[in-house]
Design an enzyme around this catalytic site. Structure first.
Site: not given
Ligand code: NDP
Length: 276
Positions: A68, A105
């Site tokens: 990420k 997220d």
């Protein structure tokens, strides 16, 4: 004949990813024609693999552990929530050929908590365990809902205080060590450590969860309740949940960014909960 639109998740390891199944169910439900695969991409292959994916007709990409941060560095443009978390889990190919990096997220967690589970975050005292990449991604969307306070506890205390410092302007945020938790009470405890992945628990004192209507949420998930979900159950949580709902909600957000249509997540969560 028009080539099929390609999407994928890159991660390392990736073999147990549920994302291809989730996106297949979304595509069926919304009548979209697309392909979504999982690709094992070690850190050193990241740039090459992303470039090859988009050259070969890729339209959008999910990135998971440990990629990420690299995806954040790679994207030419970033959304505010990606900037806040310094992490990107969704890359979107733009009309001009550049990549937009987003982080779905946090909204995935908040949607699962508030919409699916009916847990209001406004005005409550929240504790996040862990100060890694997942924590960074969820703090902004949680603060947007105006909790009373937000404490971040971490094994490496410096990381918790640095993270709290970064978000200080947004509300009452503190970074602490586990030894500072004794005697404190929280309405919602979110486990954003990776301890559950190895069946471990951070050191949590008794009485940490507010006795009335306290809830626990583990970002990790598995076929059996995680160690933290079991801790919540043993400590009187009204709800003690794992992160499967968050996984589906973050995927739905990515899917709607890519396809312009929002899937209904409930039947997909129900399907994943069916054993076998
Ligand atoms: P990171 O590796 O970035 O961070 C790990 C964190 O866990 C650190 O704060 C680390 O503390 C802490 N930690 C690890 N082991 C222990 C232990 N035994 N006791 C106490 N603390 C520990 O991981 P991520 O933030 O990327 O991921 C965290 C979790 O969130 C994972 O379980 C991941 O699967 C889950 N996740 C779930 C998602 C979903 O959609 N449901 C989405 C994203 C993540 P220290 O800093 O001291 O090392």
């Amino acid at each position: 004949m028009k080539a099929i639109d390609r999407y994928a998740v890159f991660g390392h390891p990736i073999n147990h990813s549920k994302s291809p199944k989730i996106h297949k169910l979304f595509a069926e439900q919304t009548g979209q024609t697309l392909e979504y695969t999982a690709q094992d991409v070690p850190v050193e292959d990241f740039k090459r693999s992303v470039a090859a994916f988009f050259i070969n007709g890729g339209k959008g990409l999910n990135c998971t552990v440990p990629l990420k941060g690299l995806a954040y560095d790679y994207a030419e443009h970033k959304t505010r929530r990606a900037e806040l978390g310094k992490a990107v889990n969704t890359l979107i190919l733009q009309a001009d050929g550049t990549l937009l990096g987003d982080n779905t997220d946090g909204i995935g967690l908040v949607t699962d908590l508030t919409v699916n589970q009916g847990i209001a975050l406004t005005g409550i005292n929240i504790l996040i365990l862990g100060a890694g990449g997942a924590s960074r991604g969820i703090i902004g969307p949680i603060l947007d809902l105006n909790p009373q306070s937000l404490a971040i506890a971490n094994r490496t205390v410096d990381k918790a205080t640095a993270l709290a410092q970064q978000f200080q302007g947004d509300g009452l945020v503190s970074g602490i060590g586990y030894d500072e938790l004794a005697g404190r009470h929280f309405d919602l405890i979110i486990n954003a450590t990776s301890a559950s992945l190895s069946g471990q628990l951070p050191p949590l004192p008794e009485g940490l969860l507010a006795t009335k209507q306290g809830n626990c949420y583990d970002l990790a998930y598995g076929t059996e309740p995680t160690a933290f979900v079991r801790w919540g159950q043993a400590n009187g949580a009204a709800k003690s949940l794992d992160g499967l709902g968050m996984l589906v909600e973050q995927a739905a957000e990515a899917f709607s960014l890519w396809r312009g249509v929002r899937p209904n997540t409930k039947p997909v969560i129900d399907r994943l909960l069916q054993k076998g």
